[in-house]
Design a protein around this motif. Sequence first.
Motif, PDB file in Angstrom:
ATOM      1  N   SER B  58       0.826  -1.205   0.000  1.00 12.45           N
ATOM      2  CA  SER B  58       0.000   0.000   0.000  1.00 12.45           C
ATOM      3  C   SER B  58       0.859   1.254   0.000  1.00 12.45           C
ATOM      4  O   SER B  58       0.480   2.276  -0.573  1.00 12.45           O
ATOM      5  CB  SER B  58      -0.903   0.023   1.237  1.00 12.45           C
ATOM      6  OG  SER B  58      -1.583  -1.183   1.369  1.00 12.45           O
ATOM      7  N   LYS B 319      -7.813   4.440  -6.587  1.00  7.42           N
ATOM      8  CA  LYS B 319      -6.707   3.984  -5.739  1.00  7.42           C
ATOM      9  C   LYS B 319      -6.813   4.578  -4.339  1.00  7.42           C
ATOM     10  O   LYS B 319      -6.574   3.904  -3.344  1.00  7.42           O
ATOM     11  CB  LYS B 319      -5.364   4.397  -6.352  1.00  7.42           C
ATOM     12  CG  LYS B 319      -4.943   3.529  -7.512  1.00  7.42           C
ATOM     13  CD  LYS B 319      -4.272   2.262  -7.022  1.00  7.42           C
ATOM     14  CE  LYS B 319      -3.981   1.282  -8.111  1.00  7.42           C
ATOM     15  NZ  LYS B 319      -5.142   0.569  -8.604  1.00  7.42           N
ATOM     16  N   TYR B 322      -9.477   2.843  -2.461  1.00  7.39           N
ATOM     17  CA  TYR B 322      -9.012   1.519  -2.055  1.00  7.39           C
ATOM     18  C   TYR B 322      -8.113   1.627  -0.826  1.00  7.39           C
ATOM     19  O   TYR B 322      -8.261   0.880   0.137  1.00  7.39           O
ATOM     20  CB  TYR B 322      -8.270   0.874  -3.228  1.00  7.39           C
ATOM     21  CG  TYR B 322      -7.352  -0.261  -2.841  1.00  7.39           C
ATOM     22  CD1 TYR B 322      -5.968  -0.115  -2.880  1.00  7.39           C
ATOM     23  CD2 TYR B 322      -7.872  -1.486  -2.439  1.00  7.39           C
ATOM     24  CE1 TYR B 322      -5.127  -1.146  -2.526  1.00  7.39           C
ATOM     25  CE2 TYR B 322      -7.034  -2.523  -2.078  1.00  7.39           C
ATOM     26  CZ  TYR B 322      -5.670  -2.350  -2.131  1.00  7.39           C
ATOM     27  OH  TYR B 322      -4.830  -3.368  -1.769  1.00  7.39           O
ATOM     28  N   LEU B 323      -7.188   2.599  -0.853  1.00  9.80           N
ATOM     29  CA  LEU B 323      -6.255   2.746   0.261  1.00  9.80           C
ATOM     30  C   LEU B 323      -6.984   3.109   1.538  1.00  9.80           C
ATOM     31  O   LEU B 323      -6.606   2.695   2.630  1.00  9.80           O
ATOM     32  CB  LEU B 323      -5.207   3.816  -0.043  1.00  9.80           C
ATOM     33  CG  LEU B 323      -4.133   3.462  -1.064  1.00  9.80           C
ATOM     34  CD1 LEU B 323      -3.212   4.644  -1.254  1.00  9.80           C
ATOM     35  CD2 LEU B 323      -3.344   2.259  -0.608  1.00  9.80           C
ATOM     36  N   GLN B 325      -9.950   2.281   2.567  1.00  9.09           N
ATOM     37  CA  GLN B 325     -10.678   1.242   3.284  1.00  9.09           C
ATOM     38  C   GLN B 325      -9.799   0.040   3.618  1.00  9.09           C
ATOM     39  O   GLN B 325     -10.282  -0.970   4.115  1.00  9.09           O
ATOM     40  CB  GLN B 325     -11.941   0.828   2.515  1.00  9.09           C
ATOM     41  CG  GLN B 325     -11.749   0.498   1.056  1.00  9.09           C
ATOM     42  CD  GLN B 325     -11.323  -0.926   0.857  1.00  9.09           C
ATOM     43  OE1 GLN B 325     -11.769  -1.804   1.575  1.00  9.09           O
ATOM     44  NE2 GLN B 325     -10.462  -1.157  -0.099  1.00  9.09           N
ATOM     45  N   GLU B 326      -8.498   0.154   3.381  1.00  5.43           N
ATOM     46  CA  GLU B 326      -7.586  -0.897   3.813  1.00  5.43           C
ATOM     47  C   GLU B 326      -7.551  -0.943   5.333  1.00  5.43           C
ATOM     48  O   GLU B 326      -7.511   0.102   5.977  1.00  5.43           O
ATOM     49  CB  GLU B 326      -6.174  -0.578   3.317  1.00  5.43           C
ATOM     50  CG  GLU B 326      -5.920  -0.914   1.870  1.00  5.43           C
ATOM     51  CD  GLU B 326      -5.334  -2.290   1.720  1.00  5.43           C
ATOM     52  OE1 GLU B 326      -4.129  -2.451   1.936  1.00  5.43           O
ATOM     53  OE2 GLU B 326      -6.112  -3.202   1.400  1.00  5.43           O
ATOM     54  N   SER B 330      -2.727  -3.610   7.617  1.00  3.83           N
ATOM     55  CA  SER B 330      -1.940  -3.750   6.384  1.00  3.83           C
ATOM     56  C   SER B 330      -0.898  -2.648   6.260  1.00  3.83           C
ATOM     57  O   SER B 330      -0.012  -2.712   5.427  1.00  3.83           O
ATOM     58  CB  SER B 330      -2.857  -3.732   5.165  1.00  3.83           C
ATOM     59  OG  SER B 330      -3.470  -2.473   5.074  1.00  3.83           O
ATOM     60  N   TRP B 331      -0.973  -1.611   7.108  1.00  2.18           N
ATOM     61  CA  TRP B 331       0.013  -0.543   7.048  1.00  2.18           C
ATOM     62  C   TRP B 331       1.157  -0.775   8.027  1.00  2.18           C
ATOM     63  O   TRP B 331       2.137  -0.029   8.017  1.00  2.18           O
ATOM     64  CB  TRP B 331      -0.624   0.808   7.360  1.00  2.18           C
ATOM     65  CG  TRP B 331      -1.630   1.257   6.367  1.00  2.18           C
ATOM     66  CD1 TRP B 331      -2.987   1.163   6.478  1.00  2.18           C
ATOM     67  CD2 TRP B 331      -1.387   1.894   5.115  1.00  2.18           C
ATOM     68  NE1 TRP B 331      -3.592   1.697   5.375  1.00  2.18           N
ATOM     69  CE2 TRP B 331      -2.638   2.161   4.524  1.00  2.18           C
ATOM     70  CE3 TRP B 331      -0.232   2.272   4.432  1.00  2.18           C
ATOM     71  CZ2 TRP B 331      -2.770   2.781   3.291  1.00  2.18           C
ATOM     72  CZ3 TRP B 331      -0.359   2.898   3.196  1.00  2.18           C
ATOM     73  CH2 TRP B 331      -1.616   3.134   2.640  1.00  2.18           C
TER      74      TRP B 331
END
Lengths: 232, 347
Positions: B58, B319, B322-323, B325-326, B330-331
């Motif tokens: 990400s 994009k 998408y980022l 709602q990650e 995941s970060w």
Amino acid sequence: MISHEEVLLNSSVKDTERNQVNDAVEQLNEKEEEDRTQNLKGDKGNLALLLLLYMLQGIPLASSSAIPMLLQKRGATYQQQAQFTVTFWPFTLKLLWAPIVDSCFSARFGRRKSWLIPVQYLIGLSMIGLSFYIDQWMGDENNAANIGLLVTVFFMLTFFAATQDVCVDGWSLTLLKRCNLGYASICNSVGHSIASLLGYTLFISLESAEFCNIFRSKPQADGIITVKGENV
Amino acid sequence: MVSLGFFWFWGIFFIIANTFIAVIKKESSEGSEVSNEHKENSIWKAYKLGIKILWIPSIRILMILLITVKAAWAFHDDVSFFKFLDSGISNEKMIPLNAISVVPARIIAPLIIAKYAAGPTPMKLYIGVIPYRTLFSLIGVLIVYLTPFTIPKNGVAPSYIYFVYLINDILYMFCLFSMYATMTAFFVKISDPSVGGTYMTMLNTIDHLGGIWPNSLALWLVEYMTWRNCASTKDLINSNSMVNGTHVSYDHIRIMLLCYEYYLLISNLHRLNSFLFSCQQFSPIELNKRCPIVIDGFYIETFICLILGLLWYKWGIPKIKYLEQEPLKSWRISKQIKEPSENRFIL
């Protein structure tokens, strides 16, 4: 959000156990809600501290930006102006020593305070020391500006300010409550803006004799603010 | 009237404030505990940990977004002000007004959007502001185009033009600082506290560099893209950058503003010296008289940037959504030092 039906698959679970699970699910959902909605209670002091820290960070940077303007008025050459731009490099390159600031600390003193307190003392002392010499280093109509010393000192100041920036950015993640994290960016923006106002805009305006003389009854040679100090 | 020493005053202020913080504020141990997760004691391992941030897929998408987003307004951020000055406005009045116009936008914009930027979905505001920012930058181009028509023969530009430009600039700055505040809020949300300083600094640095390169490039290229009609060969040699690449005609006030914005750290000092030298020979107004512009590179750049902006909008908005709602997990950087085996580059 977890629904109760998802949790209780087996209908033969006893009532007391079902109530316990219900309570646990309620608590989990409440915590999620809490994390999402901002709640400033108890965090106002931390918010003010963060704002102060960002403001302190902006002052040396804003005054470094103001120096070229002042040099221009005192007749610096373009070569000297170009040399002065070196002082801004530490702020762009601060990523190079950011991991050191993150990992070397004294747990007793505090992870972030181990860097913050010494660096801010260094900035304060540098500025006080600078105030004694800056007038003669900037030069005037008769003397040339001592660019070498100016660049060195402001480079150092920017280096310290950049280190303080890494430190405060890291601290802002753990200083506020989880639900209030977003306000850290507001502190960042507003803190830097106030610092820019005080350290650049007001500095340039009030230092300029022409600007101040618009409001004075008797024109004088100096502005309200001078770079050094009255008693020195 | 007592003169206040600027540096003396702020030096003392720093010492007092710092002592206050050192004594009063107890740092919670959460920060230290979080760092101990990795049990890193050596500086070398600390750098390895920092580099691990780049392995997060990400992050790579976010970096590409940050580096490319500002290309859409490169024609406005630095160039449009100078073109406005070139159209016959007197320099002295405009420069201080322009510096002051930033102040209300910088302070008020974040406060207005505070509640929304601090909420769960700051990027929605970011996306929503983009069309308005483009609108105000285009209005700026229109003002630059129309200004020469408002100047009467051998007169000076009417005062209302300054204010029209200033108001448009303030509105543009509102959009700019709203975007900055929401993006920073997003950074704070996703950063891993265990390497908090490095993570935030990396994101901030990429964001910052993403703003420098398009603006410097646009400023540098605008003269190259300008077609002029020169009366004599001597004027041609002295003025037109198409002939001799090192002669760019900017007056010293621009250099001042360039200096304090430190864009010149990117361009090398040799080029700086050569075009600083030539700037003493021609002011743009004089240049425009000798070699009138046939096609202004500014409008060519506007068109190119608009196309780039539209392309970015089409690719970048999904994009960003998408980022946003990650999940936070995941970060985070993984606990082991060894590199992850899969290295898909998600585009």
